[in-house]
Write an enzyme that holds these catalytic residues in place. Structure first.
Site, short mmCIF file in Angstrom:
data_model
loop_
_atom_site.label_atom_id
_atom_site.label_comp_id
_atom_site.label_asym_id
_atom_site.label_seq_id
_atom_site.Cartn_x
_atom_site.Cartn_y
_atom_site.Cartn_z
N LYS A 216 0.84 -1.20 0.00
CA LYS A 216 0.00 0.00 0.00
C LYS A 216 0.88 1.25 0.00
O LYS A 216 1.90 1.30 0.68
CB LYS A 216 -0.92 -0.02 1.22
CG LYS A 216 -1.96 1.09 1.26
CD LYS A 216 -2.88 0.95 2.48
CE LYS A 216 -3.92 2.06 2.52
NZ LYS A 216 -4.83 1.91 3.68
N SER B 258 -9.86 2.46 2.77
CA SER B 258 -8.91 3.12 1.91
C SER B 258 -7.97 2.16 1.17
O SER B 258 -7.32 2.54 0.19
CB SER B 258 -8.05 4.09 2.73
OG SER B 258 -7.27 3.39 3.70
N SER C 78 -10.55 0.15 7.09
CA SER C 78 -9.94 0.24 5.76
C SER C 78 -9.23 -1.02 5.28
O SER C 78 -8.74 -1.04 4.14
CB SER C 78 -8.95 1.42 5.72
OG SER C 78 -9.64 2.64 5.73
#
Length: 493
Positions: free
Chosen positions: A78, A157, A181
């Site tokens: 990420k 997210s 998330s």
């Protein structure tokens, strides 16, 4: 080649050790898959040469008999994790061009274990979002799609992480979870995502959103894959003052599937008005699966649940407004062009106005407001007191003998991109089942458990006792075995 990317972490580990495949072959299969999936917008920075070098090194370790479980496993990282010499922008324009001179603790641990970095993954800007639509790179897309229907969100997210794993572009991915998330996007794309206990995994080198809520965790195809990956990510870190000085158990060894005698709590407060019948049925089916596996089902009450969302959306923006004050265009990242006569104040204002997207600006402004003189006690301190009550609700339930709590992971299946983007309140309601876990610092996991009427994945959430990820993973394993979810999205991209 495509079949190699569907092995999963456990399957690939076993194949690597048997010599059925090499780490380099596995890596090349993933790189090929990534090249063919640009329409998903999952990977935003590609690192094929780094991946090949790490894969070759992993093959040498495997030959030498020095192969930890994650050795040779291709991963996506990420964009919130700092990676040395590789762009790490938190999907924000304000960090444009930023290449850290250091490595996050999580990626350091994964690379020391022999993992392979394929590249950096898309996400909501500074992890603020539930649909991956606030990214400076453009949105990521869910690989699941109703035939003839519009593109769907992969959640947020950690949307790029979810999309990449679900599409078989990588075998696992790092995610972060501040209010859901990891768990919400995992549910939207039919994979498993684990948010560990706060402090189990180091936050050092992870770009901060809300420091008392943020927690890194794994996202992968199965419970076993999550257990293996968590074992490599977890551990005490002196550089993180919130990191717990606890030994890391063998999480995979805990996966016996035996949950006889375990007490599973069903919280009445999670039965929301207007909850879709499909979600109600999924929850009932999951409850029956755990009961059939030998668990005792007990109705419980978490009375302060209804205050969780408002408390979260005071605390998280307050911490964000403090954390994001460092992005000013002075030392790194984007700096606005100035007009003659502009001073330092104008430079700050123009840089932050250009560098931060609308959602980040909204949360910074809310956070600044609730921390301002005259409002601090009315909003921020009150939210902190509510947070303490939410934590006490969980403490009381666990003290009464409950081992884990079962809830839906999301209030719906994945929704159409753009559908909720202009309505922040509707977007925030996606976190209704997940934020309590972050406020209380507990471990939570989302497990795919079925499909809705349109053939889209639905997930169930299990919440565990603090520091008992092994027990939580084992309960999730029993649920996974009973649900037998093995569906993959049909390729359309």
């Amino acid at each position: 080649m495509t079949e190699l990317t569907k092995l999963g972490i456990a399957g690939a580990r076993d194949a690597l050790r048997k010599g059925d495949v090499t780490a380099l072959e596995l890596t090349e299969a993933c790189l090929t898959a990534i090249d063919g999936a640009g329409a998903l917008g999952a990977f935003v920075h590609h690192t094929p040469e780094i991946a090949r070098d790490q894969a070759k090194a992993a093959d040498e370790r495997i030959k030498a008999g020095d192969a930890p479980a994650m050795c040779g496993i291709p991963l996506g990282i990420k964009d919130l994790f700092c990676t040395r010499g590789v762009p790490s922008q938190a999907a924000s324009k304000i960090l444009e061009g930023f290449k850290p001179e250091y490595e996050s603790t999580v990626t350091t641990k994964l690379f020391e274990a022999g993992s392979v970095m394929l590249g950096k993954l898309n996400m909501d800007e500074f992890a603020m979002g539930s649909s991956n639509e606030t990214s400076t790179y453009g949105n990521a897309v869910n690989p699941w799609r109703v035939e003839g229907g519009p593109e769907l969100t992969p959640g947020g997210s950690s949307g790029g992480s979810a999309s990449a794993v679900a599409a078989g572009l990588c075998l696992g991915a790092t995610g972060t979870d501040t209010g859901g998330s990891i768990r919400q996007p995992a549910a939207f794309v039919g994979i498993t995502g684990l948010k560990p206990t706060y402090g189990r995994v180091s936050r050092w080198g992870v770009v901060a959103f809300a420091s008392s809520l943020d927690q890194a965790g794994p996202m992968a195809r199965s419970v076993r894959d999550n257990a293996i990956m968590l074992g490599a990510m977890a551990g005490h870190d002196e550089k993180d003052s919130t990191s717990a000085d606890l030994a890391v158990p063998d999480f995979e060894a805990a996966l016996t599937g035996d949950i006889r005698g375990k007490v599973i709590g069903i919280p009445k407060e999670y039965r929301m008005d207007g909850m879709p019948e499909e979600i109600e049925k999924l929850w009932a089916d999951g409850t029956a699966m755990l009961k059939d596996a030998g668990a005792e089902i007990r109705d419980i009450s978490l009375p302060h649940t209804k205050y969780a969302l408002p408390a979260y959306y005071v605390i998280a923006p307050a911490e964000a407004s403090s954390n994001l004050a460092r992005y000013d265009g002075v030392r790194f990242g984007h700096r606005a062009k100035l007009d003659q006569g502009d001073g330092i104040t104008e430079m700050y204002e123009k840089t932050r106005a250009e560098g931060f997207g609308a959602e980040v600006q909204r949360r910074v402004m809310v956070g600044t407001y609730v921390l301002s003189a005259g409002f601090y006690d009315a909003y921020y301190n009150r939210a902190r007191r509510v947070r303490a009550l939410i934590k006490k609700d969980f403490d009381d339930v666990f003290a009464a003998g409950v081992d884990a709590i079962l809830t839906p992971a999301t209030p719906s299946a994945a929704f159409e991109l753009g559908k909720k983007f202009d309505d922040p309140v509707q977007m925030y309601l996606n976190d209704v089942f997940t934020v309590t876990v972050n406020l209380a610092g507990l471990p939570g996991i989302s497990v795919p458990a079925g499909l809705d009427k349109n053939g889209l994945p639905l997930g169930l959430q299990l919440i565990g006792r603090p520091w008992e990820e092994g027990d939580l993973l084992n309960t999730a394993y029993a649920l996974e075995q009973a649900a037998a979810f093995e569906a993959w999205p049909a390729k359309w991209y």
